[in-house]
Motif scaffolding. Structure first.
Motif, PDB file in Angstrom:
ATOM      1  N   ARG A 237       0.843  -1.189   0.000  1.00  0.00           N
ATOM      2  CA  ARG A 237       0.000   0.000   0.000  1.00  0.00           C
ATOM      3  C   ARG A 237       0.884   1.246   0.000  1.00  0.00           C
ATOM      4  N   TYR A 238       0.406   2.279  -0.692  1.00  0.00           N
ATOM      5  CA  TYR A 238       1.213   3.481  -0.861  1.00  0.00           C
ATOM      6  C   TYR A 238       0.439   4.735  -0.470  1.00  0.00           C
ATOM      7  N   ASN A 239       1.128   5.863  -0.548  1.00  0.00           N
ATOM      8  CA  ASN A 239       0.604   7.174  -0.174  1.00  0.00           C
ATOM      9  C   ASN A 239       0.155   7.219   1.284  1.00  0.00           C
ATOM     10  N   ALA A 240       0.973   6.630   2.152  1.00  0.00           N
ATOM     11  CA  ALA A 240       0.734   6.713   3.593  1.00  0.00           C
ATOM     12  C   ALA A 240       1.335   8.013   4.121  1.00  0.00           C
ATOM     13  N   GLU A 241       0.856   8.445   5.286  1.00  0.00           N
ATOM     14  CA  GLU A 241       1.399   9.660   5.891  1.00  0.00           C
ATOM     15  C   GLU A 241       2.888   9.513   6.141  1.00  0.00           C
ATOM     16  N   ASP A 242       3.299   8.351   6.643  1.00  0.00           N
ATOM     17  CA  ASP A 242       4.710   8.019   6.778  1.00  0.00           C
ATOM     18  C   ASP A 242       5.071   7.121   5.598  1.00  0.00           C
ATOM     19  N   PRO A 243       5.914   7.583   4.677  1.00  0.00           N
ATOM     20  CA  PRO A 243       6.209   6.795   3.478  1.00  0.00           C
ATOM     21  C   PRO A 243       7.160   5.621   3.710  1.00  0.00           C
ATOM     22  N   TYR A 244       7.516   5.359   4.955  1.00  0.00           N
ATOM     23  CA  TYR A 244       8.397   4.224   5.254  1.00  0.00           C
ATOM     24  C   TYR A 244       7.680   2.921   4.909  1.00  0.00           C
ATOM     25  N   LEU A 245       8.272   2.123   4.031  1.00  0.00           N
ATOM     26  CA  LEU A 245       7.701   0.840   3.614  1.00  0.00           C
ATOM     27  C   LEU A 245       8.841  -0.166   3.611  1.00  0.00           C
ATOM     28  N   PRO A 246       9.102  -0.795   4.743  1.00  0.00           N
ATOM     29  CA  PRO A 246      10.402  -1.410   4.978  1.00  0.00           C
ATOM     30  C   PRO A 246      10.688  -2.725   4.274  1.00  0.00           C
ATOM     31  N   ASP A 247       9.668  -3.420   3.760  1.00  0.00           N
ATOM     32  CA  ASP A 247       9.957  -4.753   3.233  1.00  0.00           C
ATOM     33  C   ASP A 247       9.142  -5.055   1.984  1.00  0.00           C
ATOM     34  N   ILE A 248       9.669  -5.964   1.172  1.00  0.00           N
ATOM     35  CA  ILE A 248       9.009  -6.351  -0.071  1.00  0.00           C
ATOM     36  C   ILE A 248       9.523  -7.718  -0.508  1.00  0.00           C
ATOM     37  N   LEU A 249       8.654  -8.449  -1.203  1.00  0.00           N
ATOM     38  CA  LEU A 249       9.019  -9.721  -1.824  1.00  0.00           C
ATOM     39  C   LEU A 249       8.537  -9.693  -3.261  1.00  0.00           C
ATOM     40  N   VAL A 250       9.433 -10.009  -4.193  1.00  0.00           N
ATOM     41  CA  VAL A 250       9.073 -10.171  -5.602  1.00  0.00           C
ATOM     42  C   VAL A 250       9.638 -11.500  -6.076  1.00  0.00           C
ATOM     43  N   CYS A 251       8.789 -12.320  -6.693  1.00  0.00           N
ATOM     44  CA  CYS A 251       9.221 -13.608  -7.198  1.00  0.00           C
ATOM     45  C   CYS A 251       8.182 -14.142  -8.176  1.00  0.00           C
ATOM     46  N   HIS A 252       8.423 -15.298  -8.742  1.00  0.00           N
ATOM     47  CA  HIS A 252       7.445 -15.969  -9.589  1.00  0.00           C
ATOM     48  C   HIS A 252       6.284 -16.428  -8.709  1.00  0.00           C
ATOM     49  N   PRO A 253       5.040 -16.292  -9.181  1.00  0.00           N
ATOM     50  CA  PRO A 253       3.903 -16.730  -8.361  1.00  0.00           C
ATOM     51  C   PRO A 253       3.997 -18.184  -7.912  1.00  0.00           C
ATOM     52  N   ALA A 254       4.608 -19.030  -8.730  1.00  0.00           N
ATOM     53  CA  ALA A 254       4.727 -20.445  -8.366  1.00  0.00           C
ATOM     54  C   ALA A 254       5.679 -20.660  -7.200  1.00  0.00           C
ATOM     55  N   LEU A 255       6.524 -19.673  -6.913  1.00  0.00           N
ATOM     56  CA  LEU A 255       7.467 -19.788  -5.795  1.00  0.00           C
ATOM     57  C   LEU A 255       6.992 -19.061  -4.546  1.00  0.00           C
ATOM     58  N   SER A 256       5.904 -18.296  -4.655  1.00  0.00           N
ATOM     59  CA  SER A 256       5.546 -17.381  -3.561  1.00  0.00           C
ATOM     60  C   SER A 256       5.221 -18.104  -2.259  1.00  0.00           C
ATOM     61  N   ASP A 257       4.480 -19.205  -2.308  1.00  0.00           N
ATOM     62  CA  ASP A 257       4.151 -19.934  -1.081  1.00  0.00           C
ATOM     63  C   ASP A 257       5.404 -20.459  -0.398  1.00  0.00           C
ATOM     64  N   LEU A 258       6.322 -21.008  -1.200  1.00  0.00           N
ATOM     65  CA  LEU A 258       7.572 -21.532  -0.667  1.00  0.00           C
ATOM     66  C   LEU A 258       8.390 -20.421  -0.024  1.00  0.00           C
ATOM     67  N   ILE A 259       8.504 -19.277  -0.683  1.00  0.00           N
ATOM     68  CA  ILE A 259       9.301 -18.183  -0.160  1.00  0.00           C
ATOM     69  C   ILE A 259       8.657 -17.566   1.069  1.00  0.00           C
ATOM     70  N   LEU A 260       7.347 -17.353   1.019  1.00  0.00           N
ATOM     71  CA  LEU A 260       6.656 -16.773   2.171  1.00  0.00           C
ATOM     72  C   LEU A 260       6.771 -17.682   3.399  1.00  0.00           C
ATOM     73  N   ALA A 261       6.703 -18.988   3.178  1.00  0.00           N
ATOM     74  CA  ALA A 261       6.862 -19.917   4.296  1.00  0.00           C
ATOM     75  C   ALA A 261       8.261 -19.831   4.878  1.00  0.00           C
ATOM     76  N   GLY A 262       9.267 -19.678   3.998  1.00  0.00           N
ATOM     77  CA  GLY A 262      10.631 -19.546   4.488  1.00  0.00           C
ATOM     78  C   GLY A 262      10.849 -18.263   5.263  1.00  0.00           C
ATOM     79  N   VAL A 263      10.237 -17.175   4.794  1.00  0.00           N
ATOM     80  CA  VAL A 263      10.356 -15.899   5.499  1.00  0.00           C
ATOM     81  C   VAL A 263       9.672 -15.970   6.864  1.00  0.00           C
ATOM     82  N   ARG A 264       8.514 -16.600   6.914  1.00  0.00           N
ATOM     83  CA  ARG A 264       7.804 -16.724   8.199  1.00  0.00           C
ATOM     84  C   ARG A 264       8.603 -17.565   9.181  1.00  0.00           C
TER      85      ARG A 264
END
Length: 264
Positions: A237-264
């Motif tokens: 989400r963007y255009n917040a009062e505080d523009p700090y947006l500290p984290d992001i994940l970009v990957c192939h959709p087929a890898l997203s569950d695997l990566i999100l599980a690893g991050v968690r």
């Protein structure tokens, strides 16, 4: 507004990149701090002048500008990073720096472009763009060599400050039978472009960013069909009062569950 927003984003990012290349040639690399300052200011002033002329009613959030909170009530906000990767820009021979131009409209990313001036290309959300068509095709097909574990998962990271979350993610992937490879690179825009172009598989960042660091790359990623989210899977989400947006994940959709599980 007779000019399409996708065209505006692509054109301005590309032409700001040309300004930066000219300044690089003019100043040379003997005085790195002076080159960084000239690049930040020159690109910012160009983008502000152009947006004021083309989209005078729109709000702007720029890394190099004063934050006018009138943008919080605006339906259309351009989020720009005039020079993403100032360190790389000031180093001779490096091409991993970028210009970001994105439009956030009515609560969603509506258009965006990431120019890679030293690489001679711009990734954008412009419909009909041959490059966007290539990216869309790439993300429509599953990365079979990774999913069947024949190839390492290439994780693009900072040249100097790889976040701790990457070490934890690698442990998770190794435990699941995958191998991994780190790909050091400069700016956030260049890193996400590497994922989109197939030179890396995953970009995960948790070390602190601001909206201008990832709005345009996220816009292009989503337009191409890639997965782009916060590292807990939440929507960006963007255009917040505080523009700090500290984290992001970009990957192939087929890898997203695997990566999100690893991050968690």
């Amino acid at each position: 507004m007779t000019v399409d927003d996708h065209d505006v984003a692509e054109d301005l990012a590309t032409r700001a990149g040309e300004v930066l290349l000219a300044l690089r040639a003019e100043h040379g690399f003997a005085d790195g701090p002076a080159l960084k300052k000239a690049g930040d200011l020159g690109s910012h002033e160009f983008l502000m002048a152009e947006l004021a002329g083309i989209r005078p009613a729109d709000a702007v959030l720029s890394e190099e500008g004063k934050d006018d909170l009138v943008r919080l009530g605006a339906e259309r906000v351009w989020i720009v990073d005039p020079l993403d990767g100032t360190r790389e820009y000031s180093e001779e021979g490096r091409d991993d720096w970028a210009v970001h131009v994105a439009l956030y409209e009515k609560g969603a990313l509506a258009a965006g472009a990431v120019a890679l001036p030293a690489q001679g290309r711009t990734l954008s959300t412009r419909p009909g763009s041959p490059l966007l068509a290539d990216l869309t095709a790439r993300f429509a097909a599953p990365p079979a060599d990774i999913l069947d574990k024949r190839a390492p998962v290439r994780i693009v990271v900072s040249r100097t400050r790889p976040p701790q979350v990457v070490a934890q993610l690698r442990e998770h992937l190794h435990a699941a039978g995958y191998t991994t490879e780190l790909v050091p690179m400069g700016s956030a825009g260049a890193k996400i472009a590497a994922v989109l172009l197939g030179d890396a598989d995953v970009y995960v960042h948790a070390g602190g960013q601001y909206e201008w660091d990832n709005a345009a790359p996220a816009a292009v990623s989503l337009a191409a069909g890639a997965h782009a989210s916060r590292i807990d899977g939440a929507e960006l989400r963007y255009n917040a009062e505080d523009p700090y947006l500290p984290d992001i994940l970009v990957c192939h959709p087929a890898l997203s569950d695997l990566i999100l599980a690893g991050v968690r």
